[in-house]
Design an enzyme around this catalytic site. Structure first.
Site, PDB file in Angstrom:
ATOM      1  CD  GLU A  21      -2.785   1.298   2.393  1.00 14.45           C
ATOM      2  OE1 GLU A  21      -3.715   0.462   2.317  1.00 14.45           O
ATOM      3  OE2 GLU A  21      -2.652   2.106   3.334  1.00 14.45           O
ATOM      4  CG  PHE A  23       0.849   7.953   1.918  1.00 17.91           C
ATOM      5  CD1 PHE A  23       1.220   9.281   1.789  1.00 17.91           C
ATOM      6  CD2 PHE A  23       1.680   7.112   2.642  1.00 17.91           C
ATOM      7  CE1 PHE A  23       2.393   9.776   2.348  1.00 17.91           C
ATOM      8  CE2 PHE A  23       2.854   7.588   3.215  1.00 17.91           C
ATOM      9  CZ  PHE A  23       3.210   8.921   3.061  1.00 17.91           C
ATOM     10  CD1 TRP A  53     -11.019   9.808  -1.093  1.00 21.16           C
ATOM     11  CD2 TRP A  53     -10.403   9.083  -3.111  1.00 21.16           C
ATOM     12  NE1 TRP A  53     -11.774  10.483  -2.027  1.00 21.16           N
ATOM     13  CE2 TRP A  53     -11.413  10.063  -3.281  1.00 21.16           C
ATOM     14  CE3 TRP A  53      -9.865   8.487  -4.248  1.00 21.16           C
ATOM     15  CZ2 TRP A  53     -11.891  10.441  -4.532  1.00 21.16           C
ATOM     16  CZ3 TRP A  53     -10.340   8.864  -5.494  1.00 21.16           C
ATOM     17  CH2 TRP A  53     -11.336   9.832  -5.622  1.00 21.16           C
ATOM     18  N   GLY A 112     -14.476   6.229   5.110  1.00 23.14           N
ATOM     19  CA  GLY A 112     -13.521   7.323   5.195  1.00 23.14           C
ATOM     20  C   GLY A 112     -13.522   7.981   6.560  1.00 23.14           C
ATOM     21  CG  ASP A 113     -10.029   8.341   8.602  1.00 20.08           C
ATOM     22  OD1 ASP A 113     -10.577   7.388   9.187  1.00 20.08           O
ATOM     23  OD2 ASP A 113      -8.876   8.278   8.126  1.00 20.08           O
ATOM     24  CE1 TYR A 153     -10.999  -0.176  10.541  1.00 21.14           C
ATOM     25  CE2 TYR A 153     -13.023  -1.090   9.622  1.00 21.14           C
ATOM     26  CZ  TYR A 153     -12.037  -0.127   9.622  1.00 21.14           C
ATOM     27  OH  TYR A 153     -12.075   0.883   8.702  1.00 21.14           O
ATOM     28  CG  ASP A 175     -16.719  -3.433  13.596  1.00 21.90           C
ATOM     29  OD1 ASP A 175     -17.279  -2.401  13.187  1.00 21.90           O
ATOM     30  OD2 ASP A 175     -15.547  -3.736  13.323  1.00 21.90           O
ATOM     31  CE1 TYR A 285      -2.942  -1.130   4.962  1.00 22.83           C
ATOM     32  CE2 TYR A 285      -2.463  -2.371   6.953  1.00 22.83           C
ATOM     33  CZ  TYR A 285      -3.352  -1.977   5.965  1.00 22.83           C
ATOM     34  OH  TYR A 285      -4.647  -2.447   5.976  1.00 22.83           O
TER      35      TYR A 285
END
Length: 476
Positions: A21, A23, A53, A112-113, A153, A175, A285
């Site tokens: 990944e 960014f 994103w 999204g955050d 998660y 969840d 990551y």
């Protein structure tokens, strides 16, 4: 190709796959450096790479641009993150239509955050409230075109983790139930949030199976690179830290090299335990860094930095519209990326357009400038923009490149020579020192096996003429 299809193929062959990944960087130089690093990492054949994103959709245009170039220039199967934050349906469809036109099939669908400065996510007018809405919309409007990945998660979503650092059983089960709804709505793959306790991940996988989630669950692994960054990420994601990890880091937290080495060793052991339990996928990551991620894969025996295979002299396209392309004109051998960008508009291959490279069919030269980053221009300046006192100095400069002493050439996108050229590098040195300057050379090959590590990927027919090799590359 959909990532889920690649994973299913690997599972059928009992093969482990990995992915990276990245960014979007904040600066132009950062973007240039990212492409350079990405190009090197993709040589190890990850199953896919994804690009985020950006918080609050702040990097939407840049993410779309990077995703396009990952798929069509770097030639790696690309998965683009897409979030609901500040995104009305029209913008979401624009993003999806754009990547579809660029031959990208894979999306990581996220809520999204919250936007910067806000504590909670707020659904905007004309937008979606959650990732489930986004998954339903994608399947409803685009059918089966996209491979849809969703987030899982292992410790529950950070928003339901209480002040003690642990989600209640009810919140955790809720969840999981929501995750199953995303899968039932059309998601075909789960990639998890980072974690540092493998037992928590393995329990999460088992809990998912117990409630009927059958799709692959890919563990998200973030190597520990430095102590402050690690603690900042832990705080943001509310990830639990095993006591033994805290005890090991505390004495070395101010020694960055020691922390990085420990992070590689710890990450390696995490992955070994995961693989031992039958999980055949790893998602790293990278934080746009390569050394720790590659070191972990090297320790696991999944890559060999000293041996990088090439099934073709150039990287096969991943764009769905040209994945079957396996033959190219020889005069583009040193410019694989500009060839791709200048032929991006072709509707059928080869379509009879292999003639003069200046032909309008090849598109505009300006499209190629993305793969001439400042970092490459700087290398060219350092190696070629030097005072030369005679014609012989020019001959010497070309000869040094042929011997591998220079890593750049104004006539090539590649870093240094291709492996097969080493067979004739001394002959090329002599030719160039005599004033015959070479910019596209290839050895004559006769009877070599196709699995030869140096010339196997070339698979060419060659004719000898006065000591020179004139080659025409054929399909492998």
């Amino acid at each position: 190709m959909k990532v889920i299809e690649k994973i299913r193929e690997a599972e059928a062959e009992n093969r482990v796959v990995f992915s990276f990944e990245f960014f979007p960087p904040k600066t132009d130089d950062g973007v240039d450096n990212l492409f350079d690093r990405m190009d090197r990492m993709v040589q190890h054949n990850p199953s896919f790479c994804d690009i985020t994103w950006g918080a609050g959709g702040t990097t939407a245009d840049l993410t779309l641009d990077i995703a396009n170039k990952m798929q069509n220039m770097i030639c790696v199967e690309t998965m683009m993150h897409l979030t609901c934050t500040n995104m009305p349906v029209e913008k979401i469809d624009h993003a999806l239509d754009t990547i579809k036109a660029n031959g990208i099939q894979n999306v990581l669908a996220l809520r999204g955050d919250p936007p910067h400065g806000q504590d909670k996510f707020v659904q905007i007018e004309g937008g979606f409230a959650c990732a489930l809405d986004l998954v339903k919309h994608m399947r409803g409007k685009y059918g089966d075109y996209f491979g849809i990945t969703v987030a899982g998660y292992p410790e529950a979503h950070p928003e339901v983790i209480d002040s003690s650092g642990v989600a209640t059983l009810e919140a955790y089960q809720s969840d999981l139930a929501y995750l199953k709804k995303k899968v039932d709505a059309g998601a075909d793959l789960i990639v998890t949030q980072l974690f540092y306790d493998t037992d928590i991940f393995l329990k999460f996988v088992n809990d998912c199976r117990q409630i009927g989630i059958t799709c692959p669950i890919v563990p998200g692994i973030m190597p520990i690179g430095n102590y402050k960054g690690f603690m900042r990420m832990i705080g943001f994601c509310k990830t639990r830290i095993p006591a033994e990890l805290t005890a090991a880091l505390e004495p070395i937290k101010d020694n960055e090299e020691a922390v990085k080495k420990f992070g590689i060793d710890f990450g390696t052991e995490m992955c070994k335990k995961i693989l031992a339990h039958g999980i055949k996928q790893l998602h790293l990551y990278t934080l746009n860094m390569d050394k720790s991620a590659l070191a972990i894969l090297q320790n696991l025996g999944l890559i060999d930095e000293a041996k990088i295979s090439r099934p073709l002299p150039w990287r096969r396209p991943t764009n769905i519209y040209r994945v079957k392309e396996d033959v190219r004109p020889i005069f583009w051998a040193n410019r694989p990326k500009s060839y791709l960008t200048r032929t991006i508009g072709w509707d059928q291959y080869p379509h009879g357009r292999w003639s003069d490279s200046g032909n309008p069919s090849y598109g505009a030269l300006t499209d190629y400038q993305f793969m001439r980053p400042r970092s490459r221009d700087k290398k060219l300046q350092e190696e070629w923009a030097v005072p030369l006192k005679s014609v012989e100095d020019i001959h010497e400069r070309f000869a040094q490149f042929c011997l591998g002493k220079l890593k750049s050439s104004p006539w090539s996108e590649l870093d240094g020579l291709q492996p097969e050229t080493k067979i004739i590098n001394e002959q090329l040195e002599n030719i160039n020192l005599k004033g015959f300057l070479t910019i596209n050379s290839q050895p004559a090959v006769n009877g070599e096996k196709s699995d030869s590590p140096s010339v196997g990927p070339v698979n060419c027919i060659a004719w000898e003429m006065q000591g020179f090799s004139i080659s025409y590359v054929l399909s492998c």
